[in-house]
Write a protein that holds these residues in place. Structure first.
Motif, mmCIF file in Angstrom:
data_model
loop_
_atom_site.group_PDB
_atom_site.id
_atom_site.type_symbol
_atom_site.label_atom_id
_atom_site.label_comp_id
_atom_site.label_asym_id
_atom_site.label_seq_id
_atom_site.Cartn_x
_atom_site.Cartn_y
_atom_site.Cartn_z
ATOM 1 N N GLU A 183 0.809 -1.439 -0.001
ATOM 2 C CA GLU A 183 -0.045 -0.222 -0.019
ATOM 3 C C GLU A 183 0.836 1.410 0.000
ATOM 4 N N LEU A 184 2.089 1.227 0.838
ATOM 5 C CA LEU A 184 2.744 2.508 0.979
ATOM 6 C C LEU A 184 3.645 2.632 -0.388
ATOM 7 N N TYR A 185 4.243 1.580 -0.836
ATOM 8 C CA TYR A 185 5.364 1.729 -1.855
ATOM 9 C C TYR A 185 4.975 1.183 -3.273
ATOM 10 N N GLY A 186 3.877 0.499 -3.136
ATOM 11 C CA GLY A 186 3.601 -0.143 -4.423
ATOM 12 C C GLY A 186 4.282 -1.628 -4.754
ATOM 13 N N TYR A 187 5.158 -1.779 -3.637
ATOM 14 C CA TYR A 187 5.658 -3.183 -4.096
ATOM 15 C C TYR A 187 6.026 -3.863 -2.824
ATOM 16 N N VAL A 188 6.413 -5.181 -2.830
ATOM 17 C CA VAL A 188 6.837 -5.646 -1.582
ATOM 18 C C VAL A 188 8.186 -6.266 -1.832
ATOM 19 N N THR A 189 9.256 -6.119 -0.851
ATOM 20 C CA THR A 189 10.465 -6.151 -1.010
ATOM 21 C C THR A 189 10.710 -7.522 -0.650
ATOM 22 N N ASN A 190 12.027 -7.958 -1.501
ATOM 23 C CA ASN A 190 12.426 -9.620 -1.399
ATOM 24 C C ASN A 190 12.675 -9.800 0.147
ATOM 25 N N SER A 191 13.179 -8.678 1.238
ATOM 26 C CA SER A 191 13.493 -9.022 2.195
ATOM 27 C C SER A 191 11.935 -9.329 3.057
ATOM 28 N N MET A 192 11.071 -8.511 2.824
ATOM 29 C CA MET A 192 9.592 -8.838 3.599
ATOM 30 C C MET A 192 9.325 -10.425 2.916
ATOM 31 N N ILE A 193 9.390 -10.722 1.794
ATOM 32 C CA ILE A 193 9.125 -12.134 1.073
ATOM 33 C C ILE A 193 9.931 -13.027 2.335
ATOM 34 N N LEU A 194 11.202 -12.822 2.326
ATOM 35 C CA LEU A 194 11.966 -13.751 2.947
ATOM 36 C C LEU A 194 11.574 -13.985 4.386
ATOM 37 N N VAL A 195 11.294 -12.895 4.963
ATOM 38 C CA VAL A 195 10.754 -13.107 6.258
ATOM 39 C C VAL A 195 9.402 -13.645 6.538
ATOM 40 N N ASN A 196 8.642 -13.374 5.684
ATOM 41 C CA ASN A 196 7.323 -14.193 5.639
ATOM 42 C C ASN A 196 7.564 -15.600 5.240
ATOM 43 N N VAL A 197 8.159 -15.937 4.331
ATOM 44 C CA VAL A 197 8.400 -17.280 4.062
ATOM 45 C C VAL A 197 9.175 -18.083 5.245
ATOM 46 N N LEU A 198 10.206 -17.689 5.701
ATOM 47 C CA LEU A 198 10.797 -18.221 6.607
ATOM 48 C C LEU A 198 10.202 -18.429 8.050
#
Ligand code: NDP
Length: 479
Positions: free
Chosen positions: A265-280
């Motif tokens: 919502e804020l930036y228009g994209y999701v960072t790879n770091s956020m995806i990593l944290v979510n997945v792990l």
């Protein structure tokens, strides 16, 4: 009760020698192997310190993101220079709202309904999954409790609804958790204190199993570390199983998803770091629910009594501090280089492998009573004996091969590697997300020492034989 255990301590007991060899009889204390009956000054000071500081620590780590973009030092510098006061910081923090109270009430009630009213069916079609009614471990008083294991099912239903809402129904925004984060902190605190206080009073007035209560004579210690071992309401509402697993751990992955939605919502994209944290972290959470029956044999359920440490900790500490990385990444959207991201993923997966395999080896070994294969060989072990509070003699085995022959707690080492991976996913801009690895190191080293103290009391000289055979705790050659 204490004196009964002490009398047992002098009983003559039979001790079996290593790997089922010849047995011998020895005069040896059976030991008080449950939680402490008496409190030393060090433990009492630590308990009081934690009671006084832990709620503020949680507030601090969440507030610094809200007001200082997750800089831990900035508020301290401003306080020192007089630019900010404790009052000004407090006044800027969002306060309690009825919206947050409604969200949290619906959330906890929904988890209670899933826990109490929806018996597990997933074990009927998921091969290898142990759900439904399962036995817990023997308590110090000698009881074996039954548990309804339906955490995986609750997690699946909750996440299916979350997904359906985000994709089709749009009843609420997927950023709802982030948007109400500090008001929710007040609500979780209310529940944490209510539950801990209720458990404390219940232990005096209507304990579930009076034989498994422990009164140390110190009110702070009793409140913090708990009196009742397995408080329940009715036959099935088990406080430890419910509060440890849900609402905190089911919420963990939803909180992370809410953070990811906020980045979008804020930036228009999701960072790879956020995806990593979510997945792990999702792997860790799913692992927990997949192995919920195994969890009945871990220290939280087997040895810890239910007090503020578990009650407040599960309601407040866990959802707020275990999710710091995602929160940090909302305010600091770090995009990692491919090498950095790959290194974090590798560390996280190797950590998870060590954590899971070590836990699995012990579980397999204990379930089959050593009649299994570990690393392609029959496991080696030390036979030991202990007494429960009712004086009965029991036998057990301590494995000395596989991961349990490398060090005495490699499951903790794997857990720490995974925790470090979550932190490293946030880059090196701030120390804020690294609080987690510091905390986990303290928690697991303390847990290791605490567990070994208990095992030593429980198994006496047999434990000494085990520590001689496997001399290191977490890191072979170092600790
Ligand atoms: P363990 O699963 O290591 O259980 C310790 C118990 O296992 C001991 O008390 C003893 O119990 C038995 N045991 C010890 N050595 C042996 C051996 N060689 N062979 C067979 N049995 C042995 O500890 P926890 O319950 O603390 O942890 C379970 C997992 O949960 C760990 O992987 C840990 O990392 C994780 N965890 C995560 C937390 C988090 O906040 N993320 C918090 C706490 C734990 P007995 O009396 O039966 O002999």
């Amino acid at each position: 009760m204490s004196s009964a255990v002490a009398m047992e301590a002098t009983r003559r007991r039979q001790r079996l020698s290593s790997n089922g060899g010849a047995s011998e009889t020895t005069e040896e204390p059976a030991g008080q192997w449950g939680r402490a009956w008496e409190v030393d000054w060090f433990s009492l000071s630590a308990v009081i310190l934690l009671l006084c500081t832990a709620p503020f620590l949680v507030f601090f780590f969440v507030m610094v993101c809200d007001q200082y973009q997750c800089s831990v030092s900035q508020p301290l510098v401003e306080l020192y220079s007089g630019e900010a006061t404790l009052r000004s910081i407090w006044e800027k923090a969002p306060s309690f709202t009825w919206t947050a109270a409604q969200i949290y009430t619906v959330w906890v009630s929904f988890q209670v309904v899933l826990y109490m009213c929806v018996p597990d069916i997933t074990h009927k079609f998921l091969p290898g999954y142990a759900g439904g009614v399962q036995d817990g471990a023997r308590t110090p008083a000698g009881l074996i409790n039954k548990y309804e294991i339906n955490g995986l099912q609750s997690w699946l239903i909750t996440h299916a609804l979350w997904y359906a809402n985000a994709q089709y129904f749009h009843w609420f925004s997927p950023t709802i958790i982030f948007d109400n984060w500090i008001p929710l902190l007040w609500c979780t605190n209310i529940l944490g204190y209510v539950v801990s206080t209720f458990a404390f009073v219940k232990a005096y007035l209507f304990p579930t199993n009076a034989e498994d209560c422990k009164f140390t004579g110190n009110v702070f210690y009793n409140y913090m570390m708990g009196i009742e071992f397995n408080p329940r309401i009715g036959k099935w509402f088990d406080f430890k199983l419910f509060f440890n697993g849900r609402p905190g751990i089911v919420a963990w992955t939803l909180i992370n998803l809410s953070y990811a939605a906020k980045q979008q919502e804020l930036y228009g994209y999701v960072t790879n770091s956020m995806i990593l944290v979510n997945v792990l972290q999702a792997i860790y959470v799913l692992d927990f629910f997949w192995n919920e029956a195994w969890y009945l044999k871990t220290i939280d359920i087997c040895h810890d009594h239910f007090g503020w440490y578990l009650g407040w900790g599960d309601c407040v500490w866990l959802p707020f501090l275990y999710t710091l990385q995602g929160l940090y990444l909302v305010y600091n959207p770090v995009q990692l280089s491919t090498t950095h991201a790959a290194a974090v993923l590798l560390l996280g997966l190797v950590g998870y492998y060590v954590f899971r395999s070590t836990n699995h080896q012990k579980d397999l070994f204990r379930r089959t009573e050593g009649k299994c294969s570990v690393w392609g060989k029959k496991p080696t072990f030390i036979e030991c004996a202990y007494r429960s509070g009712d004086g009965s003699l029991h036998h057990s085995k301590l494995m000395t091969s596989g991961f349990w022959g490398v060090a005495r707690h490699l499951n903790y080492t794997g857990d720490l590697m995974g925790s470090l991976a979550y932190c490293a996913a946030c880059g090196f801009g701030h120390i804020h997300p690294y609080f987690y690895i510091v905390y986990m190191t303290i928690l697991l080293v303390h847990r290791c020492v605490r567990d070994e103290h208990r095992c030593s009391s429980k198994y006496g000289k047999d434990w000494k034989r085990y520590t001689d055979a496997v001399p290191y705790r977490l890191l072979p050659g170092i600790f």
